[in-house]
Design a protein around this motif. Sequence first.
Motif, short mmCIF file in Angstrom:
data_model
loop_
_atom_site.label_atom_id
_atom_site.label_comp_id
_atom_site.label_asym_id
_atom_site.label_seq_id
_atom_site.Cartn_x
_atom_site.Cartn_y
_atom_site.Cartn_z
N LYS A 54 0.82 -1.22 0.00
CA LYS A 54 0.00 0.00 0.00
C LYS A 54 0.86 1.27 0.00
N LEU A 55 1.86 1.26 -0.87
CA LEU A 55 2.78 2.40 -0.97
C LEU A 55 2.18 3.51 -1.81
N ASP A 56 2.63 4.73 -1.56
CA ASP A 56 2.24 5.87 -2.38
C ASP A 56 2.86 5.73 -3.77
N HIS A 57 2.40 6.57 -4.70
CA HIS A 57 2.92 6.50 -6.06
C HIS A 57 4.45 6.68 -6.07
N PHE A 58 4.94 7.68 -5.35
CA PHE A 58 6.38 7.89 -5.21
C PHE A 58 6.78 7.61 -3.78
N GLU A 59 7.86 6.85 -3.65
CA GLU A 59 8.43 6.53 -2.34
C GLU A 59 9.94 6.75 -2.43
N LYS A 60 10.57 6.90 -1.29
CA LYS A 60 12.02 7.05 -1.25
C LYS A 60 12.66 5.74 -1.71
N ALA A 61 13.65 5.85 -2.57
CA ALA A 61 14.34 4.66 -3.09
C ALA A 61 14.97 3.87 -1.96
N ILE A 62 15.47 4.57 -0.96
CA ILE A 62 16.10 3.89 0.17
C ILE A 62 15.09 3.03 0.94
N LYS A 63 13.84 3.50 1.04
CA LYS A 63 12.78 2.73 1.70
C LYS A 63 12.47 1.46 0.92
N ILE A 64 12.37 1.59 -0.40
CA ILE A 64 12.09 0.43 -1.25
C ILE A 64 13.23 -0.57 -1.18
N LYS A 65 14.45 -0.07 -1.19
CA LYS A 65 15.62 -0.94 -1.10
C LYS A 65 15.59 -1.76 0.20
N GLU A 66 15.27 -1.11 1.30
CA GLU A 66 15.20 -1.81 2.59
C GLU A 66 14.06 -2.84 2.62
N LEU A 67 12.91 -2.50 2.02
CA LEU A 67 11.82 -3.48 1.95
C LEU A 67 12.24 -4.72 1.16
N ILE A 68 12.91 -4.51 0.06
CA ILE A 68 13.36 -5.62 -0.79
C ILE A 68 14.39 -6.47 -0.05
N LYS A 69 15.32 -5.82 0.63
CA LYS A 69 16.35 -6.56 1.36
C LYS A 69 15.76 -7.40 2.50
N SER A 70 14.61 -6.99 3.01
CA SER A 70 14.00 -7.73 4.13
C SER A 70 13.23 -8.97 3.66
N LEU A 71 13.09 -9.15 2.38
CA LEU A 71 12.36 -10.34 1.86
C LEU A 71 13.17 -11.60 2.01
#
Length: 71
Positions: A54-71
Motif C-alpha cells: 500500500k505504498l504511495d505512487h512515489f516513495e524514497k528509493a532507500i525505503k524500497i531498497k530496505e523493503l526488498i532486502k528484508s524479503l
Amino acid sequence: MTPQLKEKILEVCNKKIAQKGANVGISFYAFFKNKNDNPTLLMEAATWWIETHKLDHFEKAIKIKELIKSL
C-alpha cells in the motif's frame, strides 16, 4: 517476488541513490522501460507495491531498497 524482479529493483534503487542522493523518490514504473515489454513482471511489481505494501505512487528509493532486502 521473483529473483529477477528483486535484482532489478535493487539495481535501480542503487543507481538512483548514487545519482541523486538518499532522498530520491521513485515509483514502480522506474523498474521498466517506457514500453510494456514484460507485462507479467510489471504486474508483479505493481501488486507488490500497491496491494501488498500500500505504498504511495512515489516513495524514497532507500525505503524500497530496505523493503526488498528484508524479503
